[in-house]
Each structure stands twice: as C-alpha cells, then as structure tokens.
Design an enzyme around this catalytic site. Structure first.
Site, short mmCIF file in Angstrom:
data_model
loop_
_atom_site.label_atom_id
_atom_site.label_comp_id
_atom_site.label_asym_id
_atom_site.label_seq_id
_atom_site.Cartn_x
_atom_site.Cartn_y
_atom_site.Cartn_z
N GLY A 1 -19.24 73.32 25.54
CA GLY A 1 -19.93 74.60 25.63
C GLY A 1 -21.42 74.41 25.73
CB CYS A 2 -23.95 74.87 28.02
SG CYS A 2 -25.71 74.45 28.18
CB ILE A 3 -27.35 78.30 26.52
CG1 ILE A 3 -28.17 77.26 25.75
CG2 ILE A 3 -27.92 79.68 26.24
CD1 ILE A 3 -29.62 77.22 26.14
CB THR A 4 -25.16 81.07 29.69
OG1 THR A 4 -25.64 80.08 30.61
CG2 THR A 4 -26.32 81.69 28.95
NE ARG A 5 -24.95 76.53 32.62
CZ ARG A 5 -25.82 76.22 33.56
NH1 ARG A 5 -25.42 75.67 34.67
NH2 ARG A 5 -27.10 76.45 33.40
#
Length: 519
Positions: A458-462
């Site tokens: 997982g990343c900030i928005t994706r």
C-alpha cells in the site's frame, strides 16, 4: 523467440516493480522531514532561538532538528528496510548494523585529507549521502527476506532465523563498504558533473525537473528523482563546518543558492491545483458531487501540499489534463528560477511550509511568489476549463457518460451511493466484518484472488501489486469498489483507491494469509 520476449518482459517488470517498491519505501523516511524542518526553523535566531529563560537558550530546538538532518542516511536505511520487509524490526536492526559498518569502512577507504594538525580524515567532498542509506536499506531488507527463516545446526541454533539477519548484513556491508570506497570517488565526480550540468541549464534545468517530477507520479518513481535533487544536488559547507548535499539540505543549512528546485512547486500546489478544482466543479454536470470530491482535496493541496487526491481525480479519466498539468509545473519552476525566488520546504510546498520559511534568511522574494501563484491560479483555471469543455473530458461530476463511472466514483465507498454487485463475495463469519475488511475482501477477489498475487503493498493513494496474470483483474469491478484508476504494465499493477489504500493493503495481506478466503 516468444520465450525470450516473455523472459525479458518479466525481467523488465520486476525491475520496474522493484523501483516502485523503493519509491514507496522512501515515503517512510521522508515523513520525518516535516518534524526536522519545523524544529530547525523554530530554533533559528529570528524565531525562538533568540529567547533566553535564565541559563536556557532555545537554540537547542534547532539542534534537535539538525540532528535529524545530520542522520538522514541512517534514517533512510532504517525506513527503507522497514518498508521493503513489511515492517519487520529485525530488518531495521540489520539496517542500523549494516549502515554503521558500511560507513566506517567506506570512510576509511576513500581518499583522506590532512588537517592542520597533521591528522587524516575522510575527504568531506566525497559522500554518498542518502544513497548509502538507500543501498543499505535495500540490502538489509533483501537479506531479511532470504534468511529470516534460516535454520542452523543445533549448536548454532540461537543465531538462526531473524537473529542471523543482522550478522550476515554486517559482513555484506563490510564488503560493500570496501567496494564502494574504491569505486565511489570517480562516480562521485560524475554525479557532481551531472549536477553542474543541470545547474548550468538554469531555468531550463529547473523546468525539466518540475515536468518530470509530475509526469512520474503515476509510476511512483518521482520519489527516486526527488532523492537526487533534494538530497544530493550540489554541496554547501554549513556554519559548523559540515558539508551537506541536496537542494533541501542546503536550504535548511543556510545556503543562499538553494531553494531553486523547490520554490516553483508553491504556485502549483497552493494556487494552481486548487484553481483547477474550481474549474472542474464549475464545468461539472453535478457540481455538488464534484465539490464534495474536490473541495477537501483543494484545501489539502493549499495547506499541506498533498496533491495526489486532486491529480488522481483527473489522471485516468482525462490524461490529457495531466500532461498539461506536468507542463505547467515545469514552467512554474522555470519562472520562479528566472525571478530569483528561493524558498524550501520540509514536507511539501503548501501554506504551512510557506509560512514557516517566509522570513528565513536565505528565502528570497516570497511576496513575489504569492503574485506568481495568483497568476498560475488564473492560468490553471482557464486552461483546465478550456480542455474540459473543448474535449468533453470526464472529470469528476461529468464523466459518467464517457467513462461508465457514477458521478461520485472517486469518493470512499462509505460516502457513495450503494452499488449493486452481481458477484459480490461474502464469507460467513461469527462476527460481522468491519467495512474496510469487507472492501478488502472484494478488492482481493477483483484482483483475481490470492493465487493471482505475488506481492501487494500500500502507498498513500494506491495499491501496488505484482500479479501472475494481469488479464484476471476485473477493472470494472475495481472501479465499482471505488478505484479511480487501474495502471497495468505487464505483471505490475497499480490500483488507485485513495487515502484508504494503505489500510486496504494491510487487510488484504492479512486475508491472503488465511486459509479460508473465498475467491
């Protein structure tokens, strides 16, 4: 022939996937920069640093911030090791051990300079900076994955498994310190020559950097690009005699020539993208829906400099706008360079960083920056309005006909109208699942099930996924679950789920470990 092509594609996918994972992991150590920048700035003489309470002098606040900046390579090593190993503490410990060993050996091997008293010390002009931390972070995480479950003979059993990781990392770091101590000096000269070439381009060089910075956002590789410009470009000898590198580090150390490669982001983040949001709301078929999506994103961009919620709102449904946005960002950096505007940030180019650094001694023309920002706000509004209307682009609140998405497609599922799902997966449990776990289960199913996933982060928005077969991914279903876009390149897939992405990823990975997942 086909097997060769398939092999090369797979290799390329894995290289790109590795770079994206490193880019995502860079966000963890970068997250400490706001605290460091705030402490360092508050402790300056023109703010709290001049205050005395008896024998207590508040310049120690600046010392606290400087302590973080001085140890960024070690922080990067730890952060990347944690990010790439899935949060394992033993990988972080291995990174600390490896970094200390690497640094000691490296500093002993590189050319030495003689001080006035005849003592020898490492040449301060030869430094790997945060690159050494990135290298050791990657190595320690890789060694963790390879050896964390190692079983040794019984008489050595205590040193097996996770305890073996710091040990093997120390020896690998020793070897790397020797190798890089020999090969880095000429590489360092080449990097300095590249930096000199970029600087010699003046406004053009700043513009190219700004353009590439935005253009790489869909791949997540802009963090890798930023690492060079913020932490490696140029050098400056600070007041305490320490040599620092990078536009960001040099700016906070007081370099009057630093800030060129950060200033141009302020007009875009504080004025340009919020104005773009106004344009998208103005031309939406459902203005209230568009406002619900974009107003909070515009405020986040203005105040904190977090732009991805806005950029991903039009990146996939109107990629032409994203290219225009990248070009405008490049021109903003070039214009600020030409106007001799210099200012930096600890996190991003939002109002908070602007106010904190407004009166910093090496900030130049901050009022002019506001004027440039207003101009770019007007430009963004009219340029976005023109392209949206002229090409009938499917921005939030008007794209349901051209994209097949509902007007409120980018909102979290909890804020959207109910969507009928013909093939929703459900698993009987003794206790009801929370909404995010249910969503994670359905996203996992839309990704082709746990058998189709090699790795997921997982990343900030994706969500960043390495899959076995990309054709098993159900894109329409992912969009019905709230994905604003799906990027596929070979076996590398990114699913933009907004700020809930990191929580969804952790739940999916937990579900993948369960034996009773319905897929």
């Amino acid at each position: 022939m086909s097997s060769v092509t398939r092999s090369s594609t797979s290799t390329g996918d894995r290289i790109l996937g590795a770079l994206q994972s490193v880019g995502r992991s860079l966000m963890l150590p970068i997250a400490v920069l706001p605290a460091a920048a705030l402490l360092l700035r508050l402790g300056q003489a023109d703010l709290l640093g001049s205050i005395h309470w008896g024998v207590i002098h508040l310049d120690w606040i600046a010392k606290a911030g400087d302590a973080i900046f001085s140890n960024l390579p070690l922080i990067f090593a730890i952060g990347i090791a944690i990010g790439l190993s899935g949060g394992e503490g033993s990988a972080a410990l291995a990174a600390v051990v490896g970094f200390l060993v690497f640094t000691a050996v490296f500093n002993n091997i590189i050319p030495q300079v003689k001080a006035a008293d005849g003592t020898l010390s490492p040449d301060p002009n030869i430094s790997m900076g945060v690159l050494s931390g990135i290298l050791i972070g990657i190595v320690s995480a890789s060694l963790y994955k390879k050896f964390h479950d190692l079983r040794l003979p019984d008489y050595l059993g205590f040193f097996g498994g996770r305890r073996f990781v710091p040990i093997v990392t120390a020896f690998v770091a020793l070897l790397l310190g020797l190798i890089f101590g020999i090969i880095w000096p000429p590489i360092n000269s080449g990097i300095n020559a590249f930096g000199t070439g970029i600087v010699s381009l003046g406004a053009v060089g700043a513009g190219i950097y700004g353009f590439l910075n935005r253009l790489l956002i869909p791949t997540g590789l802009h963090h890798v690009l930023n690492s060079y410009f913020w932490f490696q470009l140029g050098s400056f000898k600070g007041p305490d005699g320490t040599i620092v590198h990078g536009d960001l580090n040099r700016y906070f150390a007081g370099d009057t020539s630093a800030g060129y490669y950060m200033a141009g982001f302020f007009p875009m983040m504080m004025f340009g993208l919020p104005a773009a949001c106004i344009a998208m709301i103005r031309h939406a078929k459902y203005p209230k829906v568009a406002a619900g999506i974009l107003v909070s994103a515009a405020v986040a961009s203005l105040v904190t400099g977090i732009t991805e919620p806005i950029e991903f709102a039009f990146l996939f449904v109107a990629p032409l706008l994203f290219v225009v946005h990248a070009i405008l960002t490049g021109t903003a950096l070039a214009v600020c360079y030409l106007l001799q505007i210099k200012i930096g940030f600890g996190f991003s180019a939002g109002l908070i960083d602007f106010l904190i650094n407004f009166n910093k001694s090496n900030t130049t023309n901050p009022w002019l920056l506001l004027l440039v920002g207003v101009v770019y706000g007007v430009i963004y509004y009219f340029v976005f309005s023109f392209f949206i209307v002229r090409f009938n682009l499917g921005t939030p609140g008007r794209g349901e006909e051209s994209t097949g998405l509902a007007p409120d497609w980018i909102l979290p599922e909890s804020q959207r109208k109910p969507v009928a799902r013909k093939d929703a997966t459900s698993v009987a449990t003794e206790e009801p699942e929370d909404k995010e776990t249910t969503l994670a289960r359905e996203v996992l199913s839309a990704l082709g099930g746990k058998e189709n996933i090699e790795s997921l982060e997982g990343c900030i928005t994706r969500l960043r996924i390495f899959v076995n077969q990309s054709d098993k991914i159900d894109e329409p279903r992912l969009k019905s679950l709230g994905a604003s876009g799906v990027i596929k390149k070979g076996k590398i897939v990114q699913v933009v789920m907004g700020t809930q992405s990191d929580r969804i990823a952790s739940r999916i990975n937990r579900l993948r470990k369960e034996d009773n997942i319905g897929v």
